[in-house]
Motif scaffolding. Structure first.
Motif, short mmCIF file in Angstrom:
data_model
loop_
_atom_site.label_atom_id
_atom_site.label_comp_id
_atom_site.label_asym_id
_atom_site.label_seq_id
_atom_site.Cartn_x
_atom_site.Cartn_y
_atom_site.Cartn_z
N LEU A 85 0.82 -1.21 0.00
CA LEU A 85 0.00 0.00 0.00
C LEU A 85 0.85 1.27 0.00
O LEU A 85 0.40 2.33 -0.44
CB LEU A 85 -0.94 0.00 1.21
CG LEU A 85 -2.07 -1.03 1.18
CD1 LEU A 85 -2.87 -0.98 2.47
CD2 LEU A 85 -2.99 -0.79 -0.02
N ALA A 86 2.07 1.16 0.52
CA ALA A 86 2.96 2.33 0.55
C ALA A 86 3.84 2.39 -0.69
O ALA A 86 4.55 3.38 -0.89
CB ALA A 86 3.83 2.31 1.81
N ARG A 87 3.79 1.37 -1.53
CA ARG A 87 4.68 1.33 -2.68
C ARG A 87 4.11 2.06 -3.89
O ARG A 87 4.49 1.82 -5.04
CB ARG A 87 5.03 -0.13 -3.01
CG ARG A 87 5.87 -0.76 -1.92
CD ARG A 87 6.31 -2.17 -2.24
NE ARG A 87 7.10 -2.73 -1.14
CZ ARG A 87 7.63 -3.94 -1.12
NH1 ARG A 87 7.46 -4.74 -2.18
NH2 ARG A 87 8.32 -4.37 -0.09
N THR A 88 3.19 2.95 -3.62
CA THR A 88 2.74 3.90 -4.64
C THR A 88 3.79 4.98 -4.88
O THR A 88 3.70 5.73 -5.86
CB THR A 88 1.43 4.56 -4.21
OG1 THR A 88 1.61 5.11 -2.89
CG2 THR A 88 0.29 3.57 -4.18
N VAL A 89 4.74 5.09 -3.97
CA VAL A 89 5.75 6.15 -4.05
C VAL A 89 6.68 5.90 -5.23
O VAL A 89 6.98 4.75 -5.58
CB VAL A 89 6.55 6.23 -2.73
CG1 VAL A 89 7.41 5.00 -2.52
CG2 VAL A 89 7.38 7.50 -2.68
N ARG A 90 7.14 6.99 -5.86
CA ARG A 90 8.04 6.91 -7.00
C ARG A 90 9.30 7.70 -6.71
O ARG A 90 9.26 8.75 -6.09
CB ARG A 90 7.34 7.44 -8.25
CG ARG A 90 6.13 6.62 -8.65
CD ARG A 90 5.40 7.20 -9.83
NE ARG A 90 4.68 8.41 -9.50
CZ ARG A 90 3.93 9.10 -10.37
NH1 ARG A 90 3.82 8.69 -11.61
NH2 ARG A 90 3.30 10.19 -9.98
#
Length: 462
Positions: free
Chosen positions: A360-365
């Motif tokens: 869920l936190a791996r939306t970060v780029r």
């Protein structure tokens, strides 16, 4: 028994002129006070009582991350420049000489990088529009004049020229008329980012005057309204106890009800900014309106160069309903040598944080460089044909055809920005580069579909 009524806190800023009246001034060692008074002549300085009382651990100064984030430091200037300016400010007290020296230092700090002044300003009926930028075809940036300050200034901020009064280097728009006229002519635009400064420094009535025109039926192609803000961290009371906090939330609801996606681009630089009860309450109230909050920050030496801090920030944000969005590389402007990290280190920190959080936190780029051609992300450090290289891609670009196209640069452990990189595998230039004259005015083509340039040559020419 009567219940005690608590008076909501009133915002109280501190600047170079007033910081010595703050309760915490005496807690700052003398040499650090000197640095504040000297360096704040060059870089903008503004903080407030919430930052001072709730976010800074004064027992850790100067190494407390929020102190580093908001207070100027001696090593932000080269030793010779600091010594000369210190002599002028504290001993000679010659205001004319101070002003001349400060101007000289500022112009050496690469104000407004990545073509913001030269290539991003669009045209309306042949004339440049004050207070607008249009770099990517689907997104327009809007700088309302009343929102060109912040509740507190970050020492790394790449928009520092907005705050120091540098003539000809400030973006601001007094009205939204030209914005709406431009948008009506450019149906390719889907997103408007209202930025600054911080638009939420404005009262709700002023903000409404800028936002309501975007809800007009003629602008149905505008799907997303974004507001870039640091208030969620530096003054969360804006959404909770300020006298027009409820009016602000009703405005958010109105935007959502009109069928637009309202996204607050929340600038959280360190997890301590989100640990506070008032900050979490502010986030909850914002989300209750139907708006979304996305979290973004640069990776900054001295402040958040720690994978555990990033993992905590993203994890806490997700639990509270915010969406991790970007980890940026510190831009090549202002005191960037004080804050920058090698790209290899940036990727190491990103990877360590990324692998320790849930999906869920791996939306970060990231780590992402907002450079002249676009947002360039470091995808990895790999060995290909016995050559160690950076694997790169455009997350966003002036030319849409460049997006998600992988390319490679020679591994350089000292490189801190795109300009420092050279192509891998013996190539003479990256695919988006072409030798020749650098265009001086491409503002009439907001899609920028024919741009070719060499980053190293561009920097020399600017």
């Amino acid at each position: 028994m009567t219940q005690e009524v608590l008076t909501p806190p009133k915002f109280k800023p501190y600047t170079r002129q007033s910081i010595q009246q703050s309760p915490q001034w005496e807690k700052i060692p003398l040499e650090l006070r000197e640095a504040v008074l000297v360096v704040s002549r060059v870089l903008p300085f503004r903080t407030n009582q919430y930052v001072m009382s709730e976010l800074i651990d004064w027992d850790r100064v100067p190494d407390d991350p929020i102190y580093r984030l908001t207070f100027p430091h001696q090593t932000m200037l080269p030793p010779a420049e600091y010594a000369q300016l210190r002599d002028l400010v504290l001993i000679k007290k010659d205001e004319a000489a101070i002003e001349a020296q400060v101007k000289k230092i500022r112009l050496q700090m690469n104000p407004h990088p990545a073509g913001q002044m030269t290539h991003n300003v669009p045209l309306l009926d042949g004339a440049p529009i004050q207070g607008l930028q249009h770099k990517y075809k689907e997104t327009v940036l809007f700088f309302p004049s009343a929102g060109q300050t912040c509740h507190a200034y970050c020492t790394f901020c790449f928009r520092w020229p907005q705050f120091v009064g540098m003539e000809g280097l400030k973006f601001d728009a007094r009205e939204s008329n030209e914005l709406t006229a431009y948008l009506k002519q450019h149906k390719e635009v889907t997103d408007v980012l209202i930025t600054g400064g911080d638009p939420l420094i404005m009262n709700t009535r002023s903000l409404t005057e800028y936002i309501e025109p975007l809800l007009d039926a003629e602008l149905a192609h505008i799907q997303n309204i974004r507001i870039g803000t640091k208030s969620v961290a530096y003054w969360p009371h804006r959404f909770v106890t300020d006298k027009d906090a409820d009016d602000l939330l009703r405005l958010f609801e109105k935007v959502v009800k009109a069928g637009k996606n309202l996204a607050l681009m929340g600038h959280y630089n360190h997890p301590i900014e989100l640990r506070q009860e008032i900050a979490q309450k502010a986030l909850k109230r914002i989300l209750s309106t139907g708006a979304t909050v996305r979290m973004q920050s640069p990776l900054i030496r001295h402040i958040n160069d720690d994978a555990k801090a990033w993992a905590e920030l993203w994890t806490l944000g997700v639990r509270l309903g915010a969406i991790p969005y970007y980890m940026f590389v510190e831009r090549d402007t202002g005191p960037h040598e004080y804050f920058q990290l090698p790209l290899a280190k940036a990727y190491e920190i990103f990877q360590a944080a990324y692998q320790s959080v849930s999906g869920l936190a791996r939306t970060v780029r990231g780590p992402s460089m907002s450079a002249f051609p676009g947002k360039v992300a470091i995808d990895g450090i790999v060995n290909i044909h016995n050559e160690k290289v950076f694997a790169l891609q455009f997350l966003q670009a002036r030319n849409p055809d460049w997006v998600r196209r992988p390319f490679y640069a020679k591994f350089d452990p000292k490189a801190t920005w795109l300009d420092d990189l050279v192509p891998a595998f013996g190539e003479k230039r990256f695919f988006f580069e072409e030798k020749g004259e650098i265009p001086t005015d491409i503002r009439s083509d907001p899609t920028h579909s024919v741009i070719r340039f060499t980053p190293r040559e561009l920097r020399k020419a600017s």
